[in-house]
Design a protein around this motif. Structure first.
Motif, PDB file in Angstrom:
ATOM      1  N   GLN A   2     -12.220 -73.794  12.421  1.00  0.00           N
ATOM      2  CA  GLN A   2     -10.767 -73.762  12.389  1.00  0.00           C
ATOM      3  C   GLN A   2     -10.261 -74.542  11.193  1.00  0.00           C
ATOM      4  O   GLN A   2     -10.792 -75.583  10.843  1.00  0.00           O
ATOM      5  N   TYR A   3      -9.207 -74.012  10.596  1.00  0.00           N
ATOM      6  CA  TYR A   3      -8.590 -74.655   9.454  1.00  0.00           C
ATOM      7  C   TYR A   3      -7.562 -75.645   9.981  1.00  0.00           C
ATOM      8  O   TYR A   3      -6.740 -75.303  10.829  1.00  0.00           O
ATOM      9  N   PRO A   4      -7.592 -76.882   9.490  1.00  0.00           N
ATOM     10  CA  PRO A   4      -6.646 -77.890   9.994  1.00  0.00           C
ATOM     11  C   PRO A   4      -5.197 -77.468   9.754  1.00  0.00           C
ATOM     12  O   PRO A   4      -4.846 -77.038   8.649  1.00  0.00           O
ATOM     13  N   LEU A   5      -4.389 -77.591  10.773  1.00  0.00           N
ATOM     14  CA  LEU A   5      -2.998 -77.171  10.695  1.00  0.00           C
ATOM     15  C   LEU A   5      -2.254 -77.858   9.560  1.00  0.00           C
ATOM     16  O   LEU A   5      -1.442 -77.233   8.868  1.00  0.00           O
ATOM     17  N   GLU A   6      -2.570 -79.129   9.315  1.00  0.00           N
ATOM     18  CA  GLU A   6      -1.867 -79.862   8.256  1.00  0.00           C
ATOM     19  C   GLU A   6      -2.215 -79.371   6.852  1.00  0.00           C
ATOM     20  O   GLU A   6      -1.555 -79.710   5.880  1.00  0.00           O
ATOM     21  N   LYS A   7      -3.253 -78.522   6.733  1.00  0.00           N
ATOM     22  CA  LYS A   7      -3.653 -78.013   5.418  1.00  0.00           C
ATOM     23  C   LYS A   7      -3.205 -76.572   5.182  1.00  0.00           C
ATOM     24  O   LYS A   7      -3.438 -76.023   4.112  1.00  0.00           O
ATOM     25  N   VAL A   8      -2.552 -75.975   6.166  1.00  0.00           N
ATOM     26  CA  VAL A   8      -2.128 -74.583   6.036  1.00  0.00           C
ATOM     27  C   VAL A   8      -1.172 -74.410   4.855  1.00  0.00           C
ATOM     28  O   VAL A   8      -1.248 -73.419   4.126  1.00  0.00           O
ATOM     29  N   GLY A   9      -0.282 -75.371   4.651  1.00  0.00           N
ATOM     30  CA  GLY A   9       0.649 -75.295   3.525  1.00  0.00           C
ATOM     31  C   GLY A   9      -0.083 -75.257   2.194  1.00  0.00           C
ATOM     32  O   GLY A   9       0.300 -74.514   1.285  1.00  0.00           O
ATOM     33  N   GLU A  10      -1.151 -76.051   2.071  1.00  0.00           N
ATOM     34  CA  GLU A  10      -1.947 -76.051   0.838  1.00  0.00           C
ATOM     35  C   GLU A  10      -2.626 -74.700   0.625  1.00  0.00           C
ATOM     36  O   GLU A  10      -2.713 -74.214  -0.505  1.00  0.00           O
ATOM     37  N   LEU A  11      -3.087 -74.097   1.707  1.00  0.00           N
ATOM     38  CA  LEU A  11      -3.712 -72.779   1.600  1.00  0.00           C
ATOM     39  C   LEU A  11      -2.680 -71.742   1.164  1.00  0.00           C
ATOM     40  O   LEU A  11      -2.965 -70.889   0.324  1.00  0.00           O
ATOM     41  N   GLY A  12      -1.478 -71.843   1.717  1.00  0.00           N
ATOM     42  CA  GLY A  12      -0.389 -70.960   1.290  1.00  0.00           C
ATOM     43  C   GLY A  12      -0.053 -71.148  -0.171  1.00  0.00           C
ATOM     44  O   GLY A  12       0.191 -70.175  -0.898  1.00  0.00           O
ATOM     45  N   ASP A  13      -0.033 -72.405  -0.618  1.00  0.00           N
ATOM     46  CA  ASP A  13       0.220 -72.689  -2.041  1.00  0.00           C
ATOM     47  C   ASP A  13      -0.853 -72.058  -2.917  1.00  0.00           C
ATOM     48  O   ASP A  13      -0.554 -71.500  -3.976  1.00  0.00           O
ATOM     49  N   ALA A  14      -2.109 -72.140  -2.472  1.00  0.00           N
ATOM     50  CA  ALA A  14      -3.210 -71.549  -3.239  1.00  0.00           C
ATOM     51  C   ALA A  14      -3.048 -70.033  -3.319  1.00  0.00           C
ATOM     52  O   ALA A  14      -3.243 -69.433  -4.385  1.00  0.00           O
ATOM     53  N   LEU A  15      -2.656 -69.410  -2.213  1.00  0.00           N
ATOM     54  CA  LEU A  15      -2.440 -67.964  -2.189  1.00  0.00           C
ATOM     55  C   LEU A  15      -1.339 -67.567  -3.171  1.00  0.00           C
ATOM     56  O   LEU A  15      -1.505 -66.630  -3.957  1.00  0.00           O
TER      57      LEU A  15
END
Length: 168
Positions: A2-15
Motif C-alpha cells: 500500500q502506498y502511504p496516504l500522506e505521499k499520494v500528493g507527491e505521486l500526483g505531482d510526479a504524474l
C-alpha cells in the motif's frame, strides 16, 4: 504494498510533471502504469518509477495494452532471473554489461536503464533483437516490438526516471 496516504500528493505531482514534460498525457501514463504496476512493484520499482516507465512507453508511441503487456513480461522475467539465477540471469548481465542481480537489487530502475542501453547497442550492431530477446523468454512478436521500442528509446526511459528521481 500500500502506498502511504500522506505521499499520494507527491505521486500526483510526479504524474503531472511527467505529463507536462513527456510526449504523452497523464491519462495515458496512469493507464499504462496501472496495467503493469503489480509486476513492476514486485520487481522493485517505486510508484513514481512505475509512472515514469509508463510515461516513457507511452511517449514512444506504444498503446496501453501492448506496452503494459511488454513491460509486465520484461519485469517478471527480470525478477525471475534475479531470484532463480541460471542462464537467463547470465544473459541479462551480458546485455546490461554489469552483474545484473547486484545492480537490480541495488536500484532496479538503473539496472533497467543499463539493460535497455545494452539492448540498443545489440540492436544497432546486429540489426535485430529477436534472438537476444528469445534467449530471455520474450518470444511473442508483440512483446518483442514493445521491448524493442524501449531499447531504441532508452534515452527517453532514462529521462523519465530522472524526472521522478528527486521525488523518490
Amino acid at each position: 504494498s500500500q502506498y502511504p496516504l500522506e505521499k499520494v500528493g507527491e505521486l500526483g505531482d510526479a504524474l503531472i510533471y511527467l505529463g507536462n514534460n513527456s510526449a504523452t498525457f497523464e491519462s495515458m501514463i496512469l493507464a499504462m502504469g496501472k496495467d503493469f504496476a503489480s509486476a513492476a512493484s514486485n520487481a522493485g520499482l517505486l510508484p513514481e518509477e512505475i509512472l515514469a516507465l509508463g510515461a516513457a512507453m507511452s511517449s514512444l508511441g506504444e498503446d496501453v495494452e501492448a506496452g503494459s503487456t511488454s513491460i509486465s513480461k520484461l519485469m517478471r522475467g527480470m525478477s525471475d532471473a534475479v531470484a532463480l539465477g541460471g542462464d537467463e540471469l547470465k544473459e541479462y548481465s551480458r546485455i546490461a554489461g554489469v552483474d545484473f542481480k547486484k545492480a537490480f537489487q541495488e536500484d532496479a530502475s538503473k539496472a533497467i536503464e543499463k539493460f535497455l542501453a545494452g539492448l540498443d547497442g545489440i540492436r544497432r550492431s546486429a540489426g535485430t533483437l529477436t534472438p537476444t530477446l528469445e534467449n530471455i523468454g520474450i518470444n511473442n512478436s508483440i512483446l518483442i516490438r514493445g521491448v524493442e521500442k524501449l531499447a531504441a528509446g532508452n534515452a527517453v526511459v532514462a529521462k523519465s526516471f530522472d524526472m521522478v528521481s528527486d521525488k523518490t
